[in-house]
Motif scaffolding. Structure first.
Motif, PDB file in Angstrom:
ATOM      1  N   MET A   1       0.835  -1.200   0.000  1.00 20.09           N
ATOM      2  CA  MET A   1       0.000   0.000   0.000  1.00 20.09           C
ATOM      3  C   MET A   1       0.875   1.258   0.000  1.00 20.09           C
ATOM      4  N   VAL A   2       1.902   1.263   0.845  1.00 16.66           N
ATOM      5  CA  VAL A   2       2.811   2.418   0.905  1.00 16.66           C
ATOM      6  C   VAL A   2       3.532   2.594  -0.426  1.00 16.66           C
ATOM      7  N   GLU A   3       3.990   1.479  -0.994  1.00 16.40           N
ATOM      8  CA  GLU A   3       4.696   1.543  -2.281  1.00 16.40           C
ATOM      9  C   GLU A   3       3.826   2.160  -3.362  1.00 16.40           C
ATOM     10  N   ARG A   4       2.573   1.748  -3.431  1.00 10.93           N
ATOM     11  CA  ARG A   4       1.691   2.265  -4.477  1.00 10.93           C
ATOM     12  C   ARG A   4       1.325   3.714  -4.209  1.00 10.93           C
ATOM     13  N   TYR A   5       1.151   4.080  -2.946  1.00  8.21           N
ATOM     14  CA  TYR A   5       0.895   5.480  -2.572  1.00  8.21           C
ATOM     15  C   TYR A   5       2.022   6.372  -3.082  1.00  8.21           C
ATOM     16  N   LEU A   6       3.259   5.965  -2.829  1.00 12.10           N
ATOM     17  CA  LEU A   6       4.411   6.759  -3.247  1.00 12.10           C
ATOM     18  C   LEU A   6       4.542   6.810  -4.763  1.00 12.10           C
ATOM     19  N   VAL A   7       4.279   5.695  -5.422  1.00 10.45           N
ATOM     20  CA  VAL A   7       4.411   5.646  -6.886  1.00 10.45           C
ATOM     21  C   VAL A   7       3.387   6.561  -7.553  1.00 10.45           C
ATOM     22  N   VAL A   8       2.157   6.562  -7.049  1.00 14.10           N
ATOM     23  CA  VAL A   8       1.138   7.441  -7.636  1.00 14.10           C
ATOM     24  C   VAL A   8       1.550   8.903  -7.467  1.00 14.10           C
TER      25      VAL A   8
ATOM     26  N   HIS B   1      13.294   8.401 -13.060  1.00 16.75           N
ATOM     27  CA  HIS B   1      12.362   7.274 -13.195  1.00 16.75           C
ATOM     28  C   HIS B   1      13.130   5.987 -13.468  1.00 16.75           C
ATOM     29  N   ALA B   2      14.169   6.061 -14.273  1.00 17.58           N
ATOM     30  CA  ALA B   2      14.964   4.874 -14.585  1.00 17.58           C
ATOM     31  C   ALA B   2      15.633   4.314 -13.337  1.00 17.58           C
ATOM     32  N   VAL B   3      16.111   5.190 -12.461  1.00 19.57           N
ATOM     33  CA  VAL B   3      16.723   4.727 -11.212  1.00 19.57           C
ATOM     34  C   VAL B   3      15.701   3.972 -10.369  1.00 19.57           C
ATOM     35  N   VAL B   4      14.521   4.572 -10.202  1.00 16.95           N
ATOM     36  CA  VAL B   4      13.474   3.941  -9.383  1.00 16.95           C
ATOM     37  C   VAL B   4      13.060   2.598  -9.963  1.00 16.95           C
ATOM     38  N   ASP B   5      12.807   2.561 -11.270  1.00 14.81           N
ATOM     39  CA  ASP B   5      12.330   1.315 -11.876  1.00 14.81           C
ATOM     40  C   ASP B   5      13.431   0.263 -11.995  1.00 14.81           C
ATOM     41  N   SER B   6      14.676   0.696 -12.120  1.00 18.07           N
ATOM     42  CA  SER B   6      15.777  -0.263 -12.137  1.00 18.07           C
ATOM     43  C   SER B   6      15.903  -0.957 -10.788  1.00 18.07           C
TER      44      SER B   6
ATOM     45  N   THR C   1      17.031  -3.686  -1.213  1.00 20.16           N
ATOM     46  CA  THR C   1      16.704  -3.005  -2.465  1.00 20.16           C
ATOM     47  C   THR C   1      15.274  -2.490  -2.440  1.00 20.16           C
ATOM     48  N   MET C   2      14.357  -3.265  -1.868  1.00 23.66           N
ATOM     49  CA  MET C   2      12.964  -2.823  -1.769  1.00 23.66           C
ATOM     50  C   MET C   2      12.858  -1.543  -0.942  1.00 23.66           C
ATOM     51  N   TYR C   3      13.539  -1.527   0.211  1.00 20.87           N
ATOM     52  CA  TYR C   3      13.468  -0.335   1.070  1.00 20.87           C
ATOM     53  C   TYR C   3      14.151   0.862   0.409  1.00 20.87           C
ATOM     54  N   ALA C   4      15.251   0.609  -0.301  1.00 18.38           N
ATOM     55  CA  ALA C   4      15.924   1.697  -1.016  1.00 18.38           C
ATOM     56  C   ALA C   4      15.028   2.271  -2.100  1.00 18.38           C
ATOM     57  N   THR C   5      14.299   1.393  -2.789  1.00 17.30           N
ATOM     58  CA  THR C   5      13.378   1.847  -3.836  1.00 17.30           C
ATOM     59  C   THR C   5      12.309   2.746  -3.258  1.00 17.30           C
ATOM     60  N   GLU C   6      11.715   2.336  -2.140  1.00 18.32           N
ATOM     61  CA  GLU C   6      10.645   3.131  -1.541  1.00 18.32           C
ATOM     62  C   GLU C   6      11.174   4.454  -1.004  1.00 18.32           C
ATOM     63  N   LEU C   7      12.389   4.449  -0.438  1.00 20.22           N
ATOM     64  CA  LEU C   7      12.971   5.690   0.082  1.00 20.22           C
ATOM     65  C   LEU C   7      13.237   6.673  -1.051  1.00 20.22           C
ATOM     66  N   ILE C   8      13.845   6.216  -2.129  1.00 22.19           N
ATOM     67  CA  ILE C   8      14.142   7.106  -3.251  1.00 22.19           C
ATOM     68  C   ILE C   8      12.862   7.615  -3.892  1.00 22.19           C
ATOM     69  N   THR C   9      11.858   6.738  -4.023  1.00 21.64           N
ATOM     70  CA  THR C   9      10.573   7.169  -4.585  1.00 21.64           C
ATOM     71  C   THR C   9       9.932   8.239  -3.718  1.00 21.64           C
ATOM     72  N   ALA C  10       9.992   8.037  -2.385  1.00 18.97           N
ATOM     73  CA  ALA C  10       9.412   9.015  -1.460  1.00 18.97           C
ATOM     74  C   ALA C  10      10.114  10.362  -1.569  1.00 18.97           C
ATOM     75  N   LEU C  11      11.445  10.349  -1.592  1.00 17.35           N
ATOM     76  CA  LEU C  11      12.205  11.602  -1.670  1.00 17.35           C
ATOM     77  C   LEU C  11      11.953  12.310  -3.000  1.00 17.35           C
ATOM     78  N   ALA C  12      11.910  11.531  -4.078  1.00 22.86           N
ATOM     79  CA  ALA C  12      11.673  12.128  -5.394  1.00 22.86           C
ATOM     80  C   ALA C  12      10.274  12.729  -5.471  1.00 22.86           C
ATOM     81  N   ALA C  13       9.273  11.994  -4.983  1.00 18.96           N
ATOM     82  CA  ALA C  13       7.898  12.492  -5.016  1.00 18.96           C
ATOM     83  C   ALA C  13       7.769  13.768  -4.184  1.00 18.96           C
TER      84      ALA C  13
END
Length: 234
Positions: free
Chosen positions: A144-151, A181-186, A199-211
């Motif tokens: 849920m958190v991952e999708r919230y951040l991605v949206v 976007h390439a960094v997040v999706d990679s 890697t999962m936690y790093a993805t969510e952290l970077i997505t959160a900071l970018a958003a």
């Protein structure tokens, strides 16, 4: 705990966040344009990704990780670059020359559609095997958190591209957003291949900071575009 509702809940929470940031009037035309943009992107992205993997000699059920770390990293980077280029390219084509609010709601439509498609695909998969898709509660909440951040990330990139084009640096912004976007999706691709929790936690952290960075740049400017009667009184 059933997984399926949680990605959708994350998308709806992102929608509610946009509402409470001051965008109470829904722009359904732009939202639907975002829905269309998602499918436009997938029509290009999925064949390019799959054909490129096939060209590398990777079959659908092959264990990519078995080929070694360097190969896994290379595949992850390629998948992320294709996703970033196609998705942000489609957004750019649709928001250039438009106001920031158009970008916000187009990004919202894009992200919410993606969440529903992911949930629908998971439902279809669980029905095909005849078992419900159950995961631990913490995994469901993380989805849920991952999708919230991605949206919110999609909202931010689309709005930022609209703003950048209006300010005269649209191409530079597009390159920067594709890279982000390439960094997040990679990272996301690497996690799906390896199931690496760091890697999962790093993805969510970077997505959160970018958003957060993107929304801080564009939300005040988008609110300034609102008619007086739509402004939020605090």
């Amino acid at each position: 705990m059933y997984l399926l509702p949680f990605p959708v809940l994350g998308a709806l929470l992102a929608w509610a966040t946009l509402y409470f940031l001051g965008f109470e009037r829904q722009r359904w035309g732009e939202f639907l344009l975002g829905l269309a943009a998602f499918f436009m992107a997938m029509i290009v992205q999925n064949p390019v990704q799959q054909l490129s993997l096939f060209g590398m000699g990777i079959t659908p059920n092959e264990d990519v990780v078995a080929r070694g770390l360097a190969f896994t990293v290379g595949v992850s980077l390629w998948l992320g670059l294709v996703a970033g280029t196609v998705q942000e390219g489609v957004k750019y084509l649709l928001v250039k020359g438009k106001d920031i609010g158009t970008g916000l709601f187009l990004g919202l439509g894009f992200g919410v559609t993606e969440a529903f498609v992911i949930a629908g695909a998971a439902l279809a998969g669980s029905m095909a095997v005849g078992t419900p898709l159950e995961v631990p509660l913490i995994s469901a909440l993380l989805s849920m958190v991952e999708r919230y951040l991605v949206v919110l990330f999609h909202v931010g990139t689309a709005a930022y591209l609209a703003h950048a084009y209006a300010e005269g640096y649209g191409r530079e912004a597009l390159i920067a957003v594709i890279g982000l976007h390439a960094v997040v999706d990679s990272l996301a691709a690497y996690y799906h291949l390896t199931k690496s929790e760091p890697t999962m936690y790093a993805t969510e952290l970077i997505t959160a900071l970018a958003a957060l960075w993107l929304l801080r740049r564009v939300v005040p400017k988008a609110r300034a575009e609102l008619p007086r009667e739509e402004e939020v009184l605090w």
